[in-house]
Scaffold this active site. Sequence first.
Site, mmCIF file in Angstrom:
data_model
loop_
_atom_site.group_PDB
_atom_site.id
_atom_site.type_symbol
_atom_site.label_atom_id
_atom_site.label_comp_id
_atom_site.label_asym_id
_atom_site.label_seq_id
_atom_site.Cartn_x
_atom_site.Cartn_y
_atom_site.Cartn_z
ATOM 1 N N LYS A 93 0.857 -1.195 0.000
ATOM 2 C CA LYS A 93 0.000 0.000 0.000
ATOM 3 C C LYS A 93 0.887 1.237 0.000
ATOM 4 O O LYS A 93 1.899 1.284 0.718
ATOM 5 C CB LYS A 93 -0.907 -0.025 1.225
ATOM 6 C CG LYS A 93 -1.916 1.119 1.295
ATOM 7 C CD LYS A 93 -2.807 0.963 2.524
ATOM 8 C CE LYS A 93 -3.842 2.060 2.638
ATOM 9 N NZ LYS A 93 -4.685 1.905 3.841
ATOM 10 N N SER A 168 -9.607 1.849 3.126
ATOM 11 C CA SER A 168 -8.785 2.605 2.202
ATOM 12 C C SER A 168 -7.759 1.751 1.463
ATOM 13 O O SER A 168 -7.174 2.207 0.490
ATOM 14 C CB SER A 168 -8.060 3.714 2.959
ATOM 15 O OG SER A 168 -7.189 3.134 3.931
ATOM 16 N N SER A 192 -9.650 -0.463 7.360
ATOM 17 C CA SER A 192 -9.142 -0.403 5.990
ATOM 18 C C SER A 192 -8.422 -1.631 5.461
ATOM 19 O O SER A 192 -8.098 -1.666 4.277
ATOM 20 C CB SER A 192 -8.223 0.797 5.836
ATOM 21 O OG SER A 192 -9.001 1.952 5.742
HETATM 22 N N1 GLN Z 1 -12.955 4.209 6.610
HETATM 23 C C1 GLN Z 1 -12.276 4.682 7.771
HETATM 24 C C2 GLN Z 1 -11.898 6.122 7.589
HETATM 25 O O1 GLN Z 1 -12.230 6.659 6.607
HETATM 26 C C3 GLN Z 1 -11.091 3.824 8.051
HETATM 27 C C4 GLN Z 1 -9.884 4.169 7.303
HETATM 28 C C5 GLN Z 1 -8.727 3.323 7.646
HETATM 29 O O2 GLN Z 1 -8.846 2.284 8.310
HETATM 30 N N2 GLN Z 1 -7.553 3.752 7.219
HETATM 31 O O3 GLN Z 1 -11.285 6.723 8.421
#
Ligand code: GLN
Length: 491
Positions: A93, A168, A192
Site C-alpha cells: 500500500k 482505504s 481499511s
Molecule cells: N474508513 C475509515 C476512515 O475513513 C477507516 C480508514 C482506515 O482504516 N484507514 O477513516
Amino acid sequence: MFYFCILPSYSFNCMELTTLTIDAARSAVQECKTTATTLAEAFYSKIEKDDPKIGAFLTLSKERALAKAVEIDARVAKGEKLPPLGGVPVGIKDVMVTRGVRTTAGSKILGNYIPPYDCTAVARMEAAGAVVLGKLNCDEFAMGSSTENSAWHPVHNPRDLSRVPGGSSGGSAAAVAADMAVVTLGSDTGGSIRQPASFCGVVGLMPTYGRVSRYGLIAFASSLDHIGPLAKTVRDAAIVLRTIAGRDPMDSTSADVPVPDYVAELQKPVRGVKIGVAKEYLGEGLDSQVRKAVEAAIQKLASLGCEIVEISLAHTKYAIPTYYIVATAEASSNLARYDGVRYGYRASNARTLSEMYRRSRDHGFGAEVKRRIMLGTYALSAGYYDAYYLKAQKVRTLLTRDFEEAFKKVDAIVTPTSPTAAFKLGEKVDDPLAMYLADIYTVTADLAGIPGISVPCGETKEKLPIGLQILGKHFDEATILRLAHGYEQAA
Ligand code: GLN
C-alpha cells in the site's frame, strides 16, 4: 538437504503462476519449476493486461523487483534453502515508504516524494525473500472506505468493475483478488484492511496494536494505525504476520511480546473454542443477505465444535462518533507536517511564508483530508477539547472495557465485517456520513487495539463477496487465524 536444480523444467503457464499461494510460489522457485524472475515477469504481464481497468497500482518498482528476483534465483542455483517468502511477488500500500520508490499516500501533496528509507514491515518482507512489485492505490492518507478519495484515480472491484473495492486499502485488496500479487500489505485505522478484503473476497488481517512496527508507515491516526496482510488464504496471512511481527527499536510503540509460529498454530483444532456473538453487531442497518451468510458461518463454526455464546458489547453505538473524533484529531496533528517546506508539493508564486503554507496545503490536499483536518482541529481546540476529544477518549475506554469483559467469557467474537457488500462507485462519494457509517463493525477493534480478521463467507445474489469478521484478545492473533483457517477449510 540440497536444493540443486539440474535442469529447470518450466511446467507452469503464466496464468497459473499468478494464482499461486505463498508456499506454492516459493516451492515452484525452490524446485526450479519456475524462476523468481519468470514469476515476477508473469505478474508484470498480468498487471499490464488487467490493471488499466482496475487501477490497483500507482507505481511499479520493476528495477527493484527484478534485482531481488535475480538474487533469489542465484540463491537457488547455489543450492540454498529459500526463506519463507523467497521469490514471492508482493504489493505494498502506498502509505508505506520505500527507499528510492515514489510513495504518495494517495495524495498530491506527496506526488513527487521519493523516501530515503524503508518501512520496517517492507524491509522484513524483503529480508524474507519477497519481491516487491510496486505500490498500491489507496484513499488519500488512508482516509476513506471506497478508495474513491485517491488523488490519482479510483480502484475498481475486480469482482464487479462498477463497484468499489472498499477502502482505504482498496488497491491492496483488488491486487490480490485479481491475481496481480500473491499477497499485499495494507493498513487499518478504522477497518481499511478488513473491509476491502470483504468487498473483494480475500482474507485481511489487522494485528493487535503494537504487534507490527509502524516505522515508515505514513501516519494517519497514530494510536489507531496498524499494518497487516491481505491474502488469498488464511495460511498466507499467517505467514506474512509471522514475517512482519515483533519488536522494532525504531517504533517505541511496537510491543516486546514473543511472536508465535502462527503457521504451526493453524494446525490446532477449533473444537471447544468459545465464540461470542453480539446482538449489537447484527441489528438495524445490516443487509439481509449479509446477515444470512454470517448466521450460516456461525452455524458452520458450531458444527466444527465451537461453543457459541451470546454476549453484549453495549457501547458499540458510540463507536462511529468516537472514532471520527479521535481519528480526525490525530490526523489534524499528524498532517501539520505537510507545509510545503520539507516534503513533496510546494505551491509556487506565493509572496509570503504563510501564503506558501496555505497554498501548498490548499492545492496539495483533497476534500476529504481537508474535512478531517477541520473536524480534528475543531475537536482539539481550546474550549471544545473537553467536550469532544476528552469525551471521546473516555468512551474509547468504555468500548475497550466492553471487549475486556466479553473476553472473560469467550476466546473470540464473530461479526459481519461490513453491513453491506461492495457498493457502486459514486454511490456514497457525496455523502461522507453514509460512508462513515459503513465502518460500524470495524472501528471498534481499532479503538480497543485488538486484532481482527476478515475471511470470505459467501456471496450475495449478485455474486458479490461477503466477509466474516473474527475479533480476538490482545496479542492473540493465533486464535483468530486458527478459527478463520478452520472455517475456510470447512466452507
Ligand atoms: N474508513 C475509515 C476512515 O475513513 C477507516 C480508514 C482506515 O482504516 N484507514 O477513516
